[in-house]
Design an enzyme around this catalytic site. Structure first.
Site, short mmCIF file in Angstrom:
data_model
loop_
_atom_site.label_atom_id
_atom_site.label_comp_id
_atom_site.label_asym_id
_atom_site.label_seq_id
_atom_site.Cartn_x
_atom_site.Cartn_y
_atom_site.Cartn_z
N CYS A 2 78.04 -33.75 86.04
CA CYS A 2 77.46 -34.22 86.87
C CYS A 2 78.23 -35.20 87.56
O CYS A 2 78.63 -35.16 87.77
CB CYS A 2 76.80 -35.44 85.36
SG CYS A 2 76.17 -34.28 84.15
N ILE A 52 72.78 -29.65 80.70
CA ILE A 52 73.06 -27.80 81.10
C ILE A 52 73.20 -27.61 79.39
O ILE A 52 72.71 -26.37 78.89
CB ILE A 52 75.08 -27.69 80.82
CG1 ILE A 52 75.54 -27.62 82.39
CG2 ILE A 52 75.28 -26.10 80.48
CD1 ILE A 52 75.05 -26.67 83.50
N ILE A 53 73.85 -28.53 78.75
CA ILE A 53 73.61 -28.32 76.97
C ILE A 53 72.53 -29.03 76.34
O ILE A 53 73.07 -30.50 76.87
CB ILE A 53 75.07 -28.50 76.23
CG1 ILE A 53 76.19 -27.50 77.15
CG2 ILE A 53 74.88 -28.48 74.88
CD1 ILE A 53 77.61 -27.37 76.39
N ASN A 75 81.15 -36.65 83.08
CA ASN A 75 80.74 -35.59 83.91
C ASN A 75 82.09 -34.63 83.08
O ASN A 75 83.45 -34.72 83.55
CB ASN A 75 81.32 -36.08 85.19
CG ASN A 75 81.25 -34.79 86.52
OD1 ASN A 75 81.86 -35.22 86.82
ND2 ASN A 75 80.67 -33.92 85.91
N SER A 374 84.99 -19.54 87.67
CA SER A 374 85.41 -19.63 88.68
C SER A 374 86.89 -19.18 88.12
O SER A 374 87.34 -19.68 87.09
CB SER A 374 85.48 -21.24 90.08
OG SER A 374 86.42 -20.82 90.69
N GLY A 375 87.66 -18.36 88.89
CA GLY A 375 89.08 -18.04 88.86
C GLY A 375 89.98 -18.94 88.91
O GLY A 375 91.44 -18.76 89.13
#
Lengths: 647, 395
Positions: A2, A52-53, A75, A374-375
């Site tokens: 966000c 997202i949630i 965020n 992501s790694g």
């Protein structure tokens, strides 16, 4: 993901909704789903939401506590919010939404600032405590700085104002924040290809350091550290606590911790995917997703030229673990067409050219998912960069008497430069010259800083010629950080420096801005609180072993590959990384950018960079006498950024 | 009869400013009362075909590159001096023809034939950027000698006049401005050609025109980047670029970079016979040349401004070199900082927002061009000086 923003004006001033709306709209890419503004007296909060949630409107921000006196804009994600919610409900708090954000207001009410220490997640937040006797605004950022937070405090006592935002753009909507460049930051940007926190590119704006908070009220400004930061920085053996467990048990624990971390981070009400480069970290994430019972969508980006393409490895991993794999094969045109948009995504100058790949990949993934793992962080936690190893091995050179060392490597450099221009075949020679120059370092800190960001990229003295002024040679930068690590073994000092500089200012900034550009949330399971604490306990000899970087994770991955019938060699191959042929492009397809942004007369009129020094670099690069691609790209990026945001 | 033996190393059928100027000027001189003109020009493919209908008595001679040409050219000129006995030599360039005239001093002096030389601008500057330019620089003493030894020096603009005085130390009184001109029979206003409107998809569009060789100092880049400031308000604005050159790929990249690729039309090279039709497609003409004294690249004047003016078009010109002289004043157009695309956009916006003002400036520009800047006027200026010089009697 966000975007947050807000202001706290001076006594007698009133925040205006319209101004906060403008700030919010300036970062609409971060949150395309909803916008929220809350104004109370001199204080205003703004939020752009990427849902997202709890996708309901009730979870739009700002969110409040029960009596509406505490408000938050946030965020990020708090992955342990379910546990904390239970605890808070037992303490009598009533929740209005299912959102993780609501944890913050109730947690703050219950535990004060220490609430943030209980969070396992990534966050940048601003919390307004409007209770009688408080009336203060608190800013906080997660321990690794996964989420960005810029702020500005201007004016003196009695007329002081605070503004903050996830990016610079919203702050530039405020006429009272000065546009003056911080010339020292400009110089450091050229050195590191990023602006090191807590500075920003503007004099009046700063970045909140990762793992810290700032409390602002009419009474004054107070800063502090989150306890989590201390926990993750206990670090890497910093406290002397080392696990004596054997390799096998540590492997099992790494497996468990990673699986747990990934399980926590798969929580979402929207589809989740994973970036898959085919390297160690992303492959481990895929393996952990499988262990969590999730069939996942994976995304790779490949380059049409074989030399730069890693998609074959990614494909093998995806097939072995049964993901729904998607490949984007990009060509030069895709990259070149993206260049003009870069300043829009990176509203603070940023010059890691792989950001182009990150943006293309994020857009590609966003077509199917709204969240991607992501790694990021794996290399920093487990000693994964060749530069870290090089630094470790070069460090003993420090033992040579300084004058003799500088004379020796100075002579070596002159000898090498005497060999003349070998064109493209002279790249090794150019690298050797660069190394000879680095080894003439004046201090340990100077040696370390040479390996942060772009290695080199030029001797500081020559870099200083580019940016005239009484600054630039005050380095080494990060001196206080490096000094604070004195007494630690070298490997821990290197790890800490990378965690606190390169990770936050390049790796995480790149992922945040690239994914933000298309409304995709990136999550980073390696920077889970438990994972970081575990990595800190792993003995160094299991991170770098027999010259193998990131040994323990590789060992775990080799086992996973064996189980799936993949060749274990894949787990042990050297880090390839994703690079783009910038060196060549700046001489060919992107040469127009050199002409356009590094034109001598236009530079002279701007007065920021020395035109003749820049011209020297351009000539050397175009004539293949040196590879200045990173520096030229930095200069171009900077001027593009400035044209977009300050003109 | 006043006889002028002229030489122009740069001549038709080549295109470009000097070749155009040489042909038009010599034709006008030849048409003047009591004047006979002969021209010596290099042998070029298509040259003799051109000469047949050119209106200029031309003798073509095979010549090597400019730096090596003075001696063979002097031989040709020498023969003409002896056989034809001209009253004056007119050199359109200092190299090779000016140097050839200098070499012929032992022959000219006893015959009492003075020479005159024309200065265009860029050839007066020196550079060491490449071997060719270094060779020219090495000839610098010869250049100064040519200009200082001339009975009279003509220049295309006040800017070039200052250059001649500064670079070659020529006494001010001997340097006279003779602006290049235009043929009003070839360039005049008319309705846009339908076939071109179709070809370039310009129907209903508002066109800005550039006619130039595509080189990096001509300012096509700034005209392109200026469009980004206009795009939102005037999506119908178009930039029509006529000409070819080494800079085209870069310009196309810049157009894409600034998101205005669809607003720019690259027409390529335009045949001389259709140039007028192209000027008449536009509401205003642009040329934003920048001076680079190191390269060197400068716009000594800019005949295209006068051609556009003759077609009734106002100009937006870069404030550099001789462009202020070519435009003539704010009543005829706009002078802008050629490095500043916002300034360029501001002038373009004026054209778009106030078309009646643009038309008024275009009409003023046309009045000036057809009244003051014809080739006949230029020829008269040169003739006056050459006749006066001849009457002084010494070589």
């Amino acid at each position: 993901m966000c975007g947050i923003a807000g202001i706290f004006l001076g006594p007698g001033e009133l925040a205006r909704e319209e101004e906060l709306g403008r700030m919010a709209r300036a970062m609409r890419r971060r949150g395309p789903d909803a916008q929220g503004v809350h104004v109370t007296g001199a204080v205003g909060l703004a939020h752009r939401r990427l849902s997202i949630i709890d996708l309901s409107e009730g979870a739009n921000q700002p969110l409040f506590n029960e009596d509406g006196r505490i408000a938050v804009v946030f965020n990020g994600e708090i992955y342990n919010f379910q546990e904390l919610r239970g605890e808070l409900e037992r303490a009598g708090h009533r929740f209005a939404t299912r959102s993780d954000t609501e944890i913050i207001v109730h947690g703050f009410e219950e535990w004060g600032i220490e609430a943030f220490d209980r969070f396992n997640g990534m966050f940048a937040l601003a919390l307004w405590d409007g209770r009688e006797g408080r009336r203060e605004l608190i800013l906080a950022r997660d321990p690794f700085g996964v989420k960005p937070l810029f702020y500005s405090i201007t004016g003196g006592a009695g007329s002081r104002r605070l503004a903050f935002a996830s990016e610079l753009k919203p702050l530039l909507q405020l006429p009272w924040i000065g546009r003056e460049l911080d010339r020292e930051s400009v110089f450091q940007f050229l050195k590191f290809s990023h602006v090191p926190n807590p500075r920003s590119i503007l004099k009046e704006v700063r970045q909140l350091r990762p793992g810290t908070w700032l409390r602002y009220s009419e009474r004054g400004v107070e800063e502090g550290r989150l306890a989590i930061r201390a926990e993750t920085a206990r670090d890497h053996g910093a406290s002397g606590e080392k696990e004596s467990r054997d390799e096998a048990s540590l492997l099992r624990e790494l497996d468990r911790v990673l699986t747990e971390s990934v399980r926590r981070q798969l929580v979402s009400d929207v589809p989740v995917g994973c970036f898959l480069s085919g390297g160690v970290d992303s492959s481990l994430l895929i393996a952990a997703c499988g262990a969590s019972g999730s069939a996942i969508e994976t995304f790779s980006i490949g380059y049409r030229e074989k030399e730069y393409d890693e998609t074959g490895y990614a494909r093998q991993v995806a097939e072995a673990f049964g993901t729904r794999h998607h490949e984007l094969v990009a060509g030069p045109r895709d990259y070149i067409d993206l260049v003009p948009e870069v300043p829009e995504f990176f509203d603070q100058p940023f010059a890691d050219p792989t950001l182009l790949s990150s943006v293309l990949l994020a857009r590609f993934a966003r077509e199917r998912v709204k969240v991607a793992l992501s790694g990021d962080g794996g290399d920093e936690l487990f000693f994964g960069y060749p530069y870290q190893r090089a630094l470790l091995h070069l460090w003993p050179v420090e033992a040579l008497p300084g004058a003799a060392r500088r004379a020796l490597f100075g002579a070596a450099g002159r000898l090498l430069s005497g060999l003349g221009n070998l064109g493209a075949r002279g790249r090794s020679l150019q690298q050797a010259m660069k190394l000879a120059d680095i080894l003439r370092f004046e201090s340990q800190a100077e040696l370390i800083q040479s390996f942060i960001g772009t290695v080199g990229p030029l001797p500081l003295a020559r870099l200083a010629e580019l940016v005239p002024g009484d600054f630039g040679l005050e380095g080494p930068y990060h001196g206080p950080l490096i000094e604070s690590l004195a007494g630690l073994p070298r490997d821990q000092r290197i790890t800490q420096v990378y965690l606190r500089t390169f990770l936050v200012d390049t790796v995480l900034a790149k992922t945040d801005r690239a994914t933000m550009a298309c409304g995709l949330e990136a999550r980073v399971p390696f920077l889970d609180r438990e994972m970081a604490a575990f990595a800190a306990r792993v003995p160094f000899e299991l991170k770098l072993r027999r010259g193998i970087l990131k040994y323990l994770p590789r060992r775990l991955l080799a086992g996973k590959f064996r189980e799936r019938g993949l060749p274990t060699d894949l787990a042990w191959r050297a880090k390839q990384g994703f690079s783009i042929p910038l060196r060549e492009w700046l001489r060919t397809d992107l040469k127009y950018l050199v002409d356009e942004y590094l034109d001598e007369e236009r530079l002279r009129r701007e007065g920021l960079f020395a035109p003749k020094a820049v011209r020297g670099l351009v000539r050397e690069h175009l004539q293949e006498r040196a590879n200045h691609s990173h520096l030229l790209w930095s200069l171009i990026s900077f001027r593009m950024w400035k044209e977009r945001h300050l003109s | 009869m006043f006889r002028i033996l002229a030489t122009s190393f740069d001549y038709r059928p080549r295109l470009g400013g000097v070749a155009t100027l040489a042909h038009e000027l010599l034709r006008a001189l030849g048409g003047s009362h009591g004047v006979e003109v002969r021209l010596i020009a290099p042998r070029l493919p298509g040259g003799e075909g051109f000469d047949r209908g050119s209106g200029v008595a031309t003798r073509r001679v095979p010549l090597p590159k400019a730096a090596l040409a003075p001696v063979p050219l002097a031989a040709s000129l020498g023969r003409e001096l002896l056989t034809w006995r001209p009253d004056a030599l007119l050199n359109l360039l200092w190299l090779p023809e000016g140097v050839a005239s200098l070499l012929l001093a032992p022959l000219r002096a006893p015959l009492g034939i003075p020479y005159f030389v024309y200065g265009h601008g860029v050839e007066l500057l020196e550079s060491d950027l490449n071997l060719k330019k270094r060779v020219r620089s090495a000839l610098s003493p010869a250049k100064r000698a040519v200009f200082r030894g001339a009975r009279g020096v003509f220049v295309n603009s006040g800017f070039t006049r200052a250059l001649v005085i500064r670079e070659c130390r020529v006494p001010e009184a001997r340097v006279r401005i003779a602006h290049p001109g235009v043929d009003p029979r070839a360039f005049f206003p008319e309705a846009p050609a339908r076939d071109l409107l179709e070809r370039y998809e310009l129907r209903g569009k508002r066109v800005f025109l550039m006619v130039t060789r595509l080189e990096d100092y001509k300012g096509v880049d700034r005209a392109i980047s200026a469009l980004r400031w206009l795009k939102a308000d005037f999506p119908e604005a178009r930039l029509l670029v006529c000409g070819e050159g080494p800079d085209r790929a870069r310009l196309e990249s810049i157009a894409r970079h600034y998101g205005v690729g669809e607003l720019v039309v690259f027409a390529g090279a335009v045949p001389a016979g259709r140039l007028r039709d192209h000027y008449n497609l536009a509401e205003a003409f642009l040329l934003l040349s920048r001076s680079n004294f190191e390269a060197p690249n400068i716009e000594g004047f800019g005949i295209v401004f006068v051609e556009a003016a003759a077609c009734g078009k106002p100009s937006i010109g870069g404030d550099s070199g001789g462009i202020p002289d070519a435009i003539g004043g704010p009543e005829n157009g706009w002078l802008v900082d050629p490095y500043d695309d916002r300034a360029v956009a501001k002038a373009m916006r004026e054209v778009l927002e106030r078309p009646e003002e643009a038309r008024a400036r275009g009409e003023a520009a046309r009045a000036r061009a057809t009244g003051e800047l014809t080739w006949d006027r230029m020829a008269a200026t040169l003739l006056e000086t050459m006749r006066a010089g001849r009457s002084r009697g010494e070589a």
